[in-house]
Design an enzyme around this catalytic site. Structure first.
Site, PDB file in Angstrom:
ATOM      1  N   ASP A   1      36.617  45.831  48.619  1.00 40.22           N
ATOM      2  CA  ASP A   1      37.061  44.754  47.729  1.00 40.22           C
ATOM      3  C   ASP A   1      38.508  44.900  47.286  1.00 40.22           C
ATOM      4  O   ASP A   1      39.070  43.969  46.695  1.00 40.22           O
ATOM      5  CB  ASP A   1      36.152  44.674  46.493  1.00 40.22           C
ATOM      6  CG  ASP A   1      34.778  44.125  46.818  1.00 40.22           C
ATOM      7  OD1 ASP A   1      34.705  43.212  47.649  1.00 40.22           O
ATOM      8  OD2 ASP A   1      33.791  44.614  46.257  1.00 40.22           O
TER       9      ASP A   1
ATOM     10  N   ASP B   1      31.646  40.190  54.398  1.00 36.57           N
ATOM     11  CA  ASP B   1      32.728  39.876  53.457  1.00 36.57           C
ATOM     12  C   ASP B   1      34.012  40.639  53.798  1.00 36.57           C
ATOM     13  O   ASP B   1      35.125  40.172  53.514  1.00 36.57           O
ATOM     14  CB  ASP B   1      32.331  40.248  52.019  1.00 36.57           C
ATOM     15  CG  ASP B   1      30.897  39.950  51.654  1.00 36.57           C
ATOM     16  OD1 ASP B   1      30.012  40.090  52.537  1.00 36.57           O
ATOM     17  OD2 ASP B   1      30.640  39.622  50.488  1.00 36.57           O
TER      18      ASP B   1
END
Length: 406
Positions: free
Chosen positions: A120, A182
């Site tokens: 992330d 992701d």
């Protein structure tokens, strides 16, 4: 008889031209700038109510509530708010948005010294400092981006060929090396860094990750697994599973949108034809299963459809990706199809059904974060707002360019 045939051919051709013109006119009726102004008005309301102490980065507004839940720089969603402010500066040319963006981007500066904690880091840094550097050229931003890219690269496992997405899940879920779909978005950080002083190693890592994911992360119909677990010794795939989708074999809507966006950006950065071809394949399976209202249910295979939550965030990510993809596809008919779908999605998202307006201070309603965990269901979520605004900016740039060429 010959006259009749000629007349019929003329009428068919005329009807086709008329239909095409009507379709173009319908699309041109949607003006991105008007919706960008709406986003600015909503964002101003958020700024006006910002807490003076403690956490002050908006993340989500749960259904039935009117106020944002605030986070600090450590949350994976921390970069979306400053990214929104940078996009508002780009879309309005108003310096107040630049000033606000600089303020909230500075909040994230500690990320530059963080070791690679998970994938992330790309979302957190590139949406904030990346957009900031693109619009201002601030050398301090460039330094932080390069440091963060190096940190992210430490999670790459050359035996497997991908980045370890969630180190915290290695023991918790017994996933020795896990990679989530992701993660494709965060390759953009590595690509950018490789071209701006970070070296070819970062480029090679990004390409290898995309290639390995392309081989192992997709079913025969090109729908994506959310998570693929690898053996760290052999480097081979153990299994494909879900974490936020309905089932291991279902098509989680936002996961598929990440795939469309990710392979589109990989083609942009590498010009490798296999990435362009793959971006179209993962886009087509999404579009083939999309309901007529163009906003997907949170998972395409939830047996409770249509009585289940939708995910506007997946529609936002997909609309933004399709606008870019339409500019790369050589087949003019298919390129026009992708663009028309993106505009149609944005029109639906900009309707009273999906815009927050007076309900709360976000841009959009009806996104779903983590359905299996029961969190952020049918909510307003900051990353939906980010990709919605990004798609509007991309469309505005296209519309402005076409206006100048006419």
């Amino acid at each position: 008889m010959i006259k009749l045939v000629k007349t019929c051919c003329f009428l068919v051709a005329f009807s086709a031209i008329l239909f095409a013109r009507t379709k173009v006119m319908a699309q041109s009726d949607f003006q991105a700038q008007r919706q960008i102004s709406y986003c600015a008005a909503q964002a101003q309301k958020t700024l006006d109510k910002m807490p003076q102490t403690g956490n002050d980065i908006p993340r989500n507004i749960d259904q039935g509530k009117t106020g944002w839940r605030y986070i600090n720089y450590r949350d994976w969603c921390s970069g979306f708010w400053s990214g929104i402010l940078w996009y508002l500066y780009e879309g309005t040319k108003d310096d107040r948005w630049r000033d606000a963006a600089q303020k909230f981007t500075a909040r994230l500066s500690p990320l530059a010294t963080q070791p690679g904690f998970d994938h992330d880091l790309g979302f957190m840094v590139f949406n904030s400092f990346g957009n900031g550097y693109r619009l201002t050229g601030n050398p301090a931003y460039k330094k932080i981006i390069l440091q963060s890219a190096d940190s992210l690269a430490t999670l790459f496992n050359p035996k497997v060929g991908t980045i370890l997405s969630w180190p915290s899940m290695v023991k918790k879920m017994n996933w020795p090396h896990n990679t989530i779909i992701d993660n494709m978005i965060n390759l953009e950080l590595l690509f950018w860094a490789s071209k701006n002083g970070g070296g070819t190693r970062l480029y090679d890592i990004a390409v290898k990750h995309a290639e390995t994911t392309m081989r192992n992360h997709f079913r025969q119909d090109y729908s994506a697994y959310h998570v693929v677990v690898y053996d760290t010794v052999s480097g081979k795939k153990i299994k494909g599973v879900t974490h936020q989708g309905y089932a291991d074999n279902s098509m989680w809507a936002r996961g598929q949108s990440w795939a469309i966006y990710g392979y589109t950006l990989c083609y942009r950065e590498t010009k490798k034809p296999e990435f362009l071809a793959f971006a179209q394949k993962v886009a087509d399976v999404y579009l083939d299963h999309l309901p007529k209202h163009l906003v997907p249910y949170w998972d395409f295979n939830d047996p409770g459809i249509p009585n289940v939550p939708k995910d506007a965030s997946a529609a936002c990510v997909t609309a933004s990706a399709l606008l870019e993809l339409s500019g790369f596809v050589k087949d003019k008919k298919k390129a026009a199809f992708y663009r028309s779908k993106a505009v149609a999605m944005l029109k639906i998202l900009s309707s009273p059904q999906y815009q927050s307006r007076d309900v709360n201070d976000a841009f959009l309603l009806h996104s779903t974060g983590h359905h299996p965990a029961g969190t952020e269901i049918d909510a307003s979520i900051i990353y939906a707002d980010y990709y919605y605004l990004e798609a509007l900016i991309r469309l505005e740039n296209l519309q402005s360019g076409e206006a100048l060429s006419n």
